[in-house]
Structures are given as C-alpha cells and as structure tokens.
Design a protein around this motif. Structure first.
Motif, PDB file in Angstrom:
ATOM      1  N   TYR A 174      13.504  -8.675  -9.373  1.00  0.00           N
ATOM      2  CA  TYR A 174      12.477  -9.443  -8.585  1.00  0.00           C
ATOM      3  C   TYR A 174      12.304  -9.185  -7.029  1.00  0.00           C
ATOM      4  CZ  TYR A 174      16.990 -12.202  -7.571  1.00  0.00           C
ATOM      5  OH  TYR A 174      18.074 -12.618  -7.081  1.00  0.00           O
ATOM      6  N   LEU A 175      13.525  -8.521  -6.731  1.00  0.00           N
ATOM      7  CA  LEU A 175      13.329  -7.950  -5.345  1.00  0.00           C
ATOM      8  C   LEU A 175      12.430  -6.698  -5.070  1.00  0.00           C
ATOM      9  CD1 LEU A 175      16.888  -8.170  -3.455  1.00  0.00           C
ATOM     10  CD2 LEU A 175      14.916  -9.653  -3.278  1.00  0.00           C
ATOM     11  N   GLY A 176      12.343  -5.949  -6.266  1.00  0.00           N
ATOM     12  CA  GLY A 176      11.458  -4.584  -6.336  1.00  0.00           C
ATOM     13  C   GLY A 176      10.047  -5.196  -6.010  1.00  0.00           C
ATOM     14  N   PRO A 177       9.447  -5.891  -6.919  1.00  0.00           N
ATOM     15  CA  PRO A 177       8.202  -6.129  -6.801  1.00  0.00           C
ATOM     16  C   PRO A 177       7.788  -7.034  -5.574  1.00  0.00           C
ATOM     17  CG  PRO A 177       9.159  -7.595  -8.524  1.00  0.00           C
ATOM     18  CD  PRO A 177      10.142  -6.412  -8.293  1.00  0.00           C
ATOM     19  N   LEU A 178       8.778  -7.719  -5.037  1.00  0.00           N
ATOM     20  CA  LEU A 178       8.269  -8.520  -3.915  1.00  0.00           C
ATOM     21  C   LEU A 178       8.306  -7.624  -2.751  1.00  0.00           C
ATOM     22  CD1 LEU A 178       8.318 -11.236  -2.179  1.00  0.00           C
ATOM     23  CD2 LEU A 178      10.787 -11.197  -2.377  1.00  0.00           C
ATOM     24  N   LEU A 179       9.276  -6.764  -2.557  1.00  0.00           N
ATOM     25  CA  LEU A 179       9.175  -5.491  -1.452  1.00  0.00           C
ATOM     26  C   LEU A 179       8.025  -4.776  -1.744  1.00  0.00           C
ATOM     27  CD1 LEU A 179      13.111  -4.827  -1.365  1.00  0.00           C
ATOM     28  CD2 LEU A 179      11.754  -6.459   0.040  1.00  0.00           C
ATOM     29  N   ALA A 180       7.883  -4.483  -2.943  1.00  0.00           N
ATOM     30  CA  ALA A 180       6.483  -3.365  -3.061  1.00  0.00           C
ATOM     31  C   ALA A 180       5.233  -4.301  -2.564  1.00  0.00           C
ATOM     32  CB  ALA A 180       6.347  -3.118  -4.485  1.00  0.00           C
ATOM     33  N   ALA A 181       5.210  -5.426  -2.880  1.00  0.00           N
ATOM     34  CA  ALA A 181       3.962  -6.277  -2.490  1.00  0.00           C
ATOM     35  C   ALA A 181       3.934  -6.257  -0.909  1.00  0.00           C
ATOM     36  CB  ALA A 181       4.169  -7.497  -3.121  1.00  0.00           C
ATOM     37  N   MET A 182       5.103  -6.455  -0.426  1.00  0.00           N
ATOM     38  CA  MET A 182       5.126  -6.640   1.153  1.00  0.00           C
ATOM     39  C   MET A 182       4.680  -5.312   1.862  1.00  0.00           C
ATOM     40  SD  MET A 182       8.567  -8.884   2.003  1.00  0.00           S
ATOM     41  CE  MET A 182       8.196  -8.768   3.949  1.00  0.00           C
ATOM     42  N   ILE A 183       5.162  -4.277   1.279  1.00  0.00           N
ATOM     43  CA  ILE A 183       4.664  -2.797   1.740  1.00  0.00           C
ATOM     44  C   ILE A 183       3.094  -2.832   1.649  1.00  0.00           C
ATOM     45  CG2 ILE A 183       4.800  -0.457   1.194  1.00  0.00           C
ATOM     46  CD1 ILE A 183       7.808  -0.870   0.323  1.00  0.00           C
ATOM     47  N   LEU A 184       2.749  -2.885   0.355  1.00  0.00           N
ATOM     48  CA  LEU A 184       1.209  -2.698   0.331  1.00  0.00           C
ATOM     49  C   LEU A 184       0.348  -3.666   1.184  1.00  0.00           C
ATOM     50  CD1 LEU A 184       1.235  -2.044  -3.619  1.00  0.00           C
ATOM     51  CD2 LEU A 184       0.951  -0.378  -1.900  1.00  0.00           C
ATOM     52  N   TRP A 185       0.814  -5.082   1.426  1.00  0.00           N
ATOM     53  CA  TRP A 185       0.000  -5.982   2.217  1.00  0.00           C
ATOM     54  C   TRP A 185       0.389  -5.521   3.604  1.00  0.00           C
ATOM     55  CZ3 TRP A 185      -3.048  -9.579   2.241  1.00  0.00           C
ATOM     56  CH2 TRP A 185      -3.087 -10.577   3.523  1.00  0.00           C
ATOM     57  N   THR A 186       1.368  -4.707   3.886  1.00  0.00           N
ATOM     58  CA  THR A 186       1.540  -4.267   5.133  1.00  0.00           C
ATOM     59  C   THR A 186       0.438  -3.182   5.626  1.00  0.00           C
ATOM     60  OG1 THR A 186       3.935  -4.657   5.364  1.00  0.00           O
ATOM     61  CG2 THR A 186       2.765  -3.322   7.176  1.00  0.00           C
ATOM     62  N   VAL A 187       0.344  -2.263   4.637  1.00  0.00           N
ATOM     63  CA  VAL A 187      -0.768  -1.338   4.539  1.00  0.00           C
ATOM     64  C   VAL A 187      -2.065  -1.955   4.723  1.00  0.00           C
ATOM     65  CG1 VAL A 187      -1.565   0.805   3.547  1.00  0.00           C
ATOM     66  CG2 VAL A 187       0.745   0.426   3.351  1.00  0.00           C
ATOM     67  N   TYR A 188      -2.492  -2.905   4.053  1.00  0.00           N
ATOM     68  CA  TYR A 188      -3.588  -3.664   4.185  1.00  0.00           C
ATOM     69  C   TYR A 188      -3.934  -4.273   5.355  1.00  0.00           C
ATOM     70  CZ  TYR A 188      -7.112  -7.010   2.926  1.00  0.00           C
ATOM     71  OH  TYR A 188      -8.469  -7.897   3.157  1.00  0.00           O
ATOM     72  N   ARG A 189      -3.093  -5.039   6.048  1.00  0.00           N
ATOM     73  CA  ARG A 189      -3.219  -5.810   7.170  1.00  0.00           C
ATOM     74  C   ARG A 189      -3.447  -5.043   8.502  1.00  0.00           C
ATOM     75  NH1 ARG A 189       1.268  -6.754  10.377  1.00  0.00           N
ATOM     76  NH2 ARG A 189       3.218  -6.304   9.511  1.00  0.00           N
ATOM     77  N   ILE A 190      -2.732  -3.693   8.381  1.00  0.00           N
ATOM     78  CA  ILE A 190      -2.836  -2.676   9.690  1.00  0.00           C
ATOM     79  C   ILE A 190      -4.172  -1.852   9.497  1.00  0.00           C
ATOM     80  CG2 ILE A 190      -1.661  -1.137  11.076  1.00  0.00           C
ATOM     81  CD1 ILE A 190       1.092  -2.363  10.311  1.00  0.00           C
ATOM     82  N   PRO A 191      -4.964  -2.079  10.440  1.00  0.00           N
ATOM     83  CA  PRO A 191      -6.314  -1.408  10.205  1.00  0.00           C
ATOM     84  C   PRO A 191      -6.247   0.223  10.243  1.00  0.00           C
ATOM     85  CG  PRO A 191      -6.233  -2.407  12.342  1.00  0.00           C
ATOM     86  CD  PRO A 191      -5.220  -2.957  11.458  1.00  0.00           C
ATOM     87  N   VAL A 192      -5.316   0.753  11.383  1.00  0.00           N
ATOM     88  CA  VAL A 192      -5.219   2.249  11.335  1.00  0.00           C
ATOM     89  C   VAL A 192      -3.998   2.512  10.506  1.00  0.00           C
ATOM     90  CG1 VAL A 192      -4.601   3.928  13.165  1.00  0.00           C
ATOM     91  CG2 VAL A 192      -5.747   1.701  13.946  1.00  0.00           C
ATOM     92  N   ARG A 193      -4.500   3.686   9.673  1.00  0.00           N
ATOM     93  CA  ARG A 193      -3.561   4.025   8.593  1.00  0.00           C
ATOM     94  C   ARG A 193      -3.536   5.627   8.552  1.00  0.00           C
ATOM     95  NH1 ARG A 193      -7.301   0.522   5.945  1.00  0.00           N
ATOM     96  NH2 ARG A 193      -6.616  -1.551   5.694  1.00  0.00           N
ATOM     97  N   PRO A 194      -2.626   5.998   9.468  1.00  0.00           N
ATOM     98  CA  PRO A 194      -2.435   7.487   9.377  1.00  0.00           C
ATOM     99  C   PRO A 194      -2.160   8.176   8.130  1.00  0.00           C
ATOM    100  CG  PRO A 194      -1.345   6.597  11.282  1.00  0.00           C
ATOM    101  CD  PRO A 194      -1.767   5.413  10.384  1.00  0.00           C
TER     102      PRO A 194
END
Length: 449
Positions: A174-194
């Motif tokens: 359960y920690l794996g998918p939770l952390l993966a979702a948080m990572i992808l959400w972080t990429v989504y919420r930050i508009p500048v993506r090097p």
C-alpha cells in the motif's frame, strides 16, 4: 534561534546518539540478528535469504561486509557494525526528512510524532526491514509535499529510494502505490517540468509500483504459508506493546480533538489530556517493579509493526492533504496553520519523543544484561548447556529469550571453540539453524572483548 531549528537539531542529535549507543550495545543481535551475524561470518558474504526484502537487507549489511573484506574477525566488532548498519539506514532517512521540514512547525511536529509513535516503539527488532520501509515512505512523502519545483536532485533521490523500496518490505503493497500517486501528483501540480527531472520522477513512480508488484507476489506466493499466517495473526497483538499503545493514545487524543473541536487546539486542554498518556509512557519502566506482564518488552515491539505501517500511511495522507489546496476545507487542518496552534503541536511532538526515552533506555540496559548473561554462560561451560539450568529460564531474562536463536547467540558469543552452546528448551521442537551439539564452524571468527 528559531524554535523549529532547536527542535530539529535536538532530534537529530538524539537519533544519532541512540544509533551509536545501540550499536555499541550490539542491539542488532536481538533475535534474527544473531543468525545474521553467524551466517555472515560463516559465508563471509551478505546474508540475503529472502528475495522480496533483498535490497533493504543488503544495504544494512554494508558496514559489516566491508569490515569482513578488510579482514576483521572479531565478532564483537562485527556485531557492532551490523547494528550500526541496521540502525543507520532508517535513521539517515528520517534525518533527511527532518532536514527538509526543519522550518515548518506542523510538518516537523508530524515527523516527530512518527519517530516517537512508530520508530522508537517498534525498532528494537531492528533486523525487521519494515523499519527501512517506513522511513522510505516518510522521507519520500516529506520531499514531495515540500517540493516547489521539479529538480534533478530531488528526482535522483526519489529514484534511489524507489529502487531500494522495490525489495524492502511487504508494506509496499500500500505504501508503493500511495507514494507513486504522490509523485505523479507532484509532477501534475508543478507547471514547469524540465525533461530530465520529470523523467526521474516518472522512473521513481514506476519503481514504487515495482515495490507493489514484489510485495503482492510475496504475499500471494509466500515462502512459508505458516509464517505468513502467524505474522497476520500477530497484527492483532499490537496492544501488547505498551510503549506503542501509550504513544498512540496521546496521538489519538490530539487527532480526535482536532476533528471534533479544532478551535480548542490553541488552548492547553487537549494537550493536558494527551499528556496523561505521555506521562504514563515516561513512567512505564516502573511497571517492571510489579509481577505483571504489562510492562515494556523488547519482543512485544515486533507485534505492533503491522499497525505501525497503517499509522505511517495515515500520516503521509494527512501531510499530503495539509499541504494541498484541499487542506483549507478541513477545519482540523486549517487550524494547524495558526501560529499559536503550530507552536503547541511542535512542542507536543518534542514531548512525544522525550516521553518514550525512559523505556527505550530501560530496554537497552535490559538487553545488555541479557547479552552479558548469555556470554557468561557460554564461556563458563563446555558442550551443550541445558536452557533450564541457566538464569535465562527465569524472569526477567526469560522475556528476551527466543528459543530457536539460542544456539546462534551462543556461537556468536564464544571466545574459543570449546565454549558451550545453550540448547533451546526441552519442549522446543521447531526449526533451528543447527543442532546445538554440531555448531557451524566459524574458523577464526571469535567474540573478543
């Protein structure tokens, strides 16, 4: 100096002081650790018997294996290095998390609560790779909720701990998918993506999903169905861990109060009621003066590991909500943003860590007494020593005995080949690494004072 900085420095200093002390006392030898030491000396290589937890096992054994390669044959020093490696890995991850939130009193308070409620009450069995898995979860979550931009440095860190988490512990289910979702959400919420940084974040999310896959497979196809069933059954025995119970009691009082009456968090009343649990926790070593089994026990810390994983996941979700735009919609989380509330929460988080210290110190001193007793028995006897004829068969030392590991502990503590080996109790008929009368040959590896 800001209060948050003082709390950060004090906690980091305390954690690393404990690491050095616990390593000096060879706490890594508790239960499975003795078998690890014997097998490493016997093979002169990593002891990596369980593939789903392989990476967490290996990284904690790096100091002892380095010493073996350098020609160290003193099992005492090797035991200290094994303890150092096992304690240092989760501690380093918590240190990095503390560093990241040292200027945010609420997140710092949450991390102090995790250290007090989970790490310091369930880590006596430090060989348990869940200690590393939980620290990975917190370190990653903290880095994500505080991210203001996608950086290569953060991405590289996420990839590194993500790869470690692939084979760390079954809680990655359960920690794996939770952390993966948080990572992808972080990429989504930050508009500048090097490009490079974004790629690293995505790779890290895939690594945590890989941890989910490995954890699921290890539960669907366990190496021992009986062991899995017994492990699942012990989840209901978390109440036996007095330290965890009292620390959780304090945390639940504050949490419940925040949900029901968040406006009260700026006053003293919630913390006074929760402080009763912390006072009982600080005084819990006095329970050894009674004849009751309700007292701090080193072995009972292991029973709370499953529930502790759910606590870690809950804290991660709450930190995620608190730092998101949704946080303002929850009165309890919104209240935490008020300076007077955040200061009280930080102070209470510090008290949680302090309150668990007396029982931690007591249990470590009890372990020292146990190890010295085993060493004395082994060195003052030859051949097979009946367990029933030793002080280990009587309280309080019997509470630290794990029957199957007695021969391995004896072998690790021998100063010469003719020293004795303590046999398991007469009624013990389960698996053990070797017959007491035929110990593994360890060659030139001996325990030297």
């Amino acid at each position: 100096m800001p209060t948050t900085t003082v709390a950060y420095r004090a906690t980091v200093g305390l954690l690393w002081t404990l690491v050095l002390w616990h390593s000096w006392e060879c706490r890594g030898l508790f239960v499975d650790g003795s078998a690890f030491l014997v097998q490493i000396a016997r093979r002169e290589w990593f002891f990596d018997f369980y593939n789903p937890r392989l990476y967490a096992m290996i990284v904690g054994q790096v100091p002892i294996i380095t010493a073996v390669f350098l020609g160290v044959t003193d099992l005492h020093l090797l035991a200290q290095l094994l303890s150092l490696g096992l304690f240092a890995v989760p501690t380093a991850l918590y240190h990095l998390a503390l560093l990241r939130v040292k200027d945010d009193p609420v997140l710092l308070a949450a991390l102090l609560a995790v250290i007090g409620v989970v790490f310091m009450t369930t880590s006596f069995f430090i060989v348990g790779e869940y200690n590393t898995a939980y620290a990975i979860g917190i370190a990653v979550a903290v880095r994500l909720v505080t991210a203001r931009e996608l950086t290569v440095a953060d991405g590289a860190f996420l990839v590194a701990v993500g790869l470690l988490g692939i084979r760390a512990y079954e809680v990655m289910l359960y920690l794996g998918p939770l952390l993966a979702a948080m990572i992808l959400w972080t990429v989504y919420r930050i508009p500048v993506r090097p490009i490079v940084a974004t790629l690293l974040y995505v790779i890290a999310s895939l690594a945590f999903l890989g941890g989910l896959w490995v954890a699921a497979d290890s539960l669907i196809h366990p190496f021992s169905q009986d062991h899995l069933s017994r492990t699942a059954a012990t989840a209901l025995d978390a109440w036996q861990n007095v330290q965890f119970d009292l620390a959780m009691g304090a945390a639940l009082v504050i949490s419940g109060w925040a949900v029901l009456r968040p406006q009260d968090l700026s006053g003293r009343r919630p913390y006074v009621f929760a402080g009763i649990f912390l006072l009982l926790l600080a005084l819990s070593p006095l329970l050894v003066l009674t004849d009751s089994l309700v007292r701090p026990h080193a072995k009972s810390q292991y029973t709370a590991r499953s529930i502790a994983g759910l606590v870690i996941a809950t804290v991660i979700v709450l930190m995620w909500l608190y730092t998101s735009s949704l946080g303002a919609r929850f009165a309890a989380l919104a209240a935490l943003r008020r300076p007077e509330v955040s200061r009280r929460m930080l102070a209470f988080g510090c008290l949680m860590v302090i309150a668990v210290m007396p029982s931690n110190i007591y249990l470590t001193l009890e372990w020292r007494s146990y190890l010295e007793t085993v060493r004395s028995i082994v060195r003052n006897n030859t051949g097979v020593v009946p367990f029933e004829s030793t002080p280990l068969a009587r309280r309080p030392l019997e509470t630290l005995v794990e029957s199957w590991i007695l021969p391995s502990q004896s072998l690790a503590l021998r100063s010469k080949r003719t020293d004795g080996i303590i046999a398991p109790p007469r009624n013990f008929n389960s698996w053990q690494p070797f017959p007491p009368a035929e110990p593994y040959p360890l060659g030139h590896y001996m325990w030297r004072d």
